[in-house]
Scaffold this motif. Structure first.
Motif, PDB file in Angstrom:
ATOM      1  N   ARG A  20       0.817  -1.217   0.000  1.00  0.00           N
ATOM      2  CA  ARG A  20       0.000   0.000   0.000  1.00  0.00           C
ATOM      3  C   ARG A  20       0.851   1.268   0.000  1.00  0.00           C
ATOM      4  O   ARG A  20       0.334   2.355  -0.254  1.00  0.00           O
ATOM      5  CB  ARG A  20      -0.932  -0.010   1.216  1.00  0.00           C
ATOM      6  N   CYS A  21       2.129   1.139   0.316  1.00  0.00           N
ATOM      7  CA  CYS A  21       3.086   2.255   0.270  1.00  0.00           C
ATOM      8  C   CYS A  21       2.738   3.382   1.249  1.00  0.00           C
ATOM      9  O   CYS A  21       3.197   4.516   1.081  1.00  0.00           O
ATOM     10  CB  CYS A  21       3.196   2.826  -1.149  1.00  0.00           C
ATOM     11  N   GLU A  22       1.937   3.072   2.268  1.00  0.00           N
ATOM     12  CA  GLU A  22       1.621   4.102   3.256  1.00  0.00           C
ATOM     13  C   GLU A  22       2.850   4.477   4.074  1.00  0.00           C
ATOM     14  O   GLU A  22       2.930   5.589   4.596  1.00  0.00           O
ATOM     15  CB  GLU A  22       0.504   3.602   4.180  1.00  0.00           C
ATOM     16  N   TRP A  23       3.805   3.535   4.150  1.00  0.00           N
ATOM     17  CA  TRP A  23       5.043   3.817   4.894  1.00  0.00           C
ATOM     18  C   TRP A  23       5.827   4.945   4.242  1.00  0.00           C
ATOM     19  O   TRP A  23       6.572   5.661   4.916  1.00  0.00           O
ATOM     20  CB  TRP A  23       5.894   2.556   4.999  1.00  0.00           C
ATOM     21  N   ILE A  24       5.657   5.109   2.925  1.00  0.00           N
ATOM     22  CA  ILE A  24       6.347   6.211   2.242  1.00  0.00           C
ATOM     23  C   ILE A  24       5.807   7.544   2.726  1.00  0.00           C
ATOM     24  O   ILE A  24       6.562   8.488   3.001  1.00  0.00           O
ATOM     25  CB  ILE A  24       6.192   6.074   0.721  1.00  0.00           C
ATOM     26  N   GLU A  25       4.466   7.629   2.852  1.00  0.00           N
ATOM     27  CA  GLU A  25       3.866   8.869   3.340  1.00  0.00           C
ATOM     28  C   GLU A  25       4.310   9.167   4.767  1.00  0.00           C
ATOM     29  O   GLU A  25       4.583  10.319   5.108  1.00  0.00           O
ATOM     30  CB  GLU A  25       2.344   8.759   3.276  1.00  0.00           C
ATOM     31  N   ARG A  26       4.382   8.115   5.592  1.00  0.00           N
ATOM     32  CA  ARG A  26       4.825   8.332   6.968  1.00  0.00           C
ATOM     33  C   ARG A  26       6.281   8.778   7.008  1.00  0.00           C
ATOM     34  O   ARG A  26       6.660   9.631   7.818  1.00  0.00           O
ATOM     35  CB  ARG A  26       4.642   7.041   7.783  1.00  0.00           C
ATOM     36  N   THR A  27       7.102   8.209   6.109  1.00  0.00           N
ATOM     37  CA  THR A  27       8.509   8.603   6.051  1.00  0.00           C
ATOM     38  C   THR A  27       8.646  10.059   5.628  1.00  0.00           C
ATOM     39  O   THR A  27       9.441  10.820   6.192  1.00  0.00           O
ATOM     40  CB  THR A  27       9.278   7.694   5.082  1.00  0.00           C
ATOM     41  N   LEU A  28       7.845  10.470   4.651  1.00  0.00           N
ATOM     42  CA  LEU A  28       7.887  11.862   4.195  1.00  0.00           C
ATOM     43  C   LEU A  28       7.451  12.808   5.305  1.00  0.00           C
ATOM     44  O   LEU A  28       8.004  13.900   5.454  1.00  0.00           O
ATOM     45  CB  LEU A  28       6.984  12.033   2.969  1.00  0.00           C
ATOM     46  N   PHE A  29       6.455  12.354   6.096  1.00  0.00           N
ATOM     47  CA  PHE A  29       6.012  13.197   7.216  1.00  0.00           C
ATOM     48  C   PHE A  29       7.129  13.337   8.245  1.00  0.00           C
ATOM     49  O   PHE A  29       7.342  14.434   8.787  1.00  0.00           O
ATOM     50  CB  PHE A  29       4.770  12.589   7.879  1.00  0.00           C
ATOM     51  N   ILE A  30       7.847  12.244   8.517  1.00  0.00           N
ATOM     52  CA  ILE A  30       8.947  12.307   9.486  1.00  0.00           C
ATOM     53  C   ILE A  30      10.023  13.269   8.998  1.00  0.00           C
ATOM     54  O   ILE A  30      10.594  14.047   9.777  1.00  0.00           O
ATOM     55  CB  ILE A  30       9.544  10.909   9.721  1.00  0.00           C
ATOM     56  N   ILE A  31      10.293  13.241   7.690  1.00  0.00           N
ATOM     57  CA  ILE A  31      11.291  14.162   7.131  1.00  0.00           C
ATOM     58  C   ILE A  31      10.830  15.607   7.306  1.00  0.00           C
ATOM     59  O   ILE A  31      11.601  16.487   7.711  1.00  0.00           O
ATOM     60  CB  ILE A  31      11.546  13.838   5.648  1.00  0.00           C
ATOM     61  N   ASP A  32       9.542  15.856   6.999  1.00  0.00           N
ATOM     62  CA  ASP A  32       8.994  17.203   7.201  1.00  0.00           C
ATOM     63  C   ASP A  32       9.087  17.611   8.668  1.00  0.00           C
ATOM     64  O   ASP A  32       9.390  18.761   8.988  1.00  0.00           O
ATOM     65  CB  ASP A  32       7.530  17.252   6.744  1.00  0.00           C
ATOM     66  N   TRP A  33       8.798  16.657   9.545  1.00  0.00           N
ATOM     67  CA  TRP A  33       8.859  16.916  10.982  1.00  0.00           C
ATOM     68  C   TRP A  33      10.263  17.321  11.412  1.00  0.00           C
ATOM     69  O   TRP A  33      10.457  18.272  12.172  1.00  0.00           O
ATOM     70  CB  TRP A  33       8.395  15.680  11.736  1.00  0.00           C
TER      71      TRP A  33
END
Length: 214
Positions: free
Chosen positions: A95-108
């Motif tokens: 589902r590649c939802e981990w990519i979105e979470r990774t991008l959020f962590i980078i933004d964070w």
């Protein structure tokens, strides 16, 4: 009625390479008229069909370019053939939802303002929890009522007490700020943003809390 407008429209859709729109617009126009849709809703449905079909064709082209011997999907994969393979983990990765979470962590990590806002929210939540914990039976955090109704009343009373303290603190903080402003003392809005009405150190919490039935 002349067919010239429809012929011209078909020609232009072919020139723009919109095969799905060309194939579906007539049928979808009849559906839109029957359902009472306006032109924006009609166009939205039509463009959505084009995008879905375009994505499908893109996937087919990529599969063909990769020269796969057969097309396989996770729906047809037999996970029982490899018992050691974690099915839920594979589906989660697909589902590649981990990519979105990774991008959020980078933004964070890169956004100090986001971290500050989140920390303020967490601090407020912890302060609110600490206030209610202090009000509950000498900070033991226990509700001893056995019946559901008794527990409900206890929690309702707890929420009411917390709201009263917050209101009282807010009212007197406002009065203190007004007094400082009248005396022309420093009262920076930047500092006021960090003042919370959730403190209780100045309030005697022991004893019983009773309300008049009136």
């Amino acid at each position: 009625m002349s067919d010239a407008p429809q012929i011209l429209l078909d020609h232009r859709l072919k020139s723009l390479r919109l095969p799905t729109v060309l194939r579906e617009y007539s049928k979808l126009a009849k559906q839109a008229a029957a359902e009472g849709l306006d032109h924006v809703q009609f166009l939205a449905r039509l463009i959505e069909l084009e995008m879905i079909d375009r994505e499908r064709r893109m996937i087919e082209r990529r599969i063909k370019a990769a020269k796969f011997p057969a097309v396989k999907s996770l729906d047809s994969f037999d996970f029982k053939a490899i018992p050691a393979l974690n099915k839920m983990q594979v589906l989660e990765l697909a589902r590649c939802e981990w990519i979105e979470r990774t991008l959020f962590i980078i933004d964070w990590l890169l956004d100090a303002d986001m971290q500050r806002r989140a920390q303020i929210g967490l601090n407020k939540g912890e302060a609110h929890h600490a206030l209610k914990n202090a009000l509950r039976i000498g900070r033991q955090g226990e509700i001893r009522d056995r019946t559901a109704q008794g527990q409900h009343f206890r929690m309702a009373g707890l929420n009411l007490l917390a709201a009263i303290i917050i209101y009282w603190n807010t009212k007197h903080l406002g009065q203190a700020v007004s007094a400082r402003q009248r005396d022309h003392l420093d009262c920076s809005p930047n500092l006021l943003a960090h003042i919370s009405p959730l403190g209780w150190a100045h309030i005697l919490l022991t004893g019983e809390y009773r309300w008049s039935k009136k």
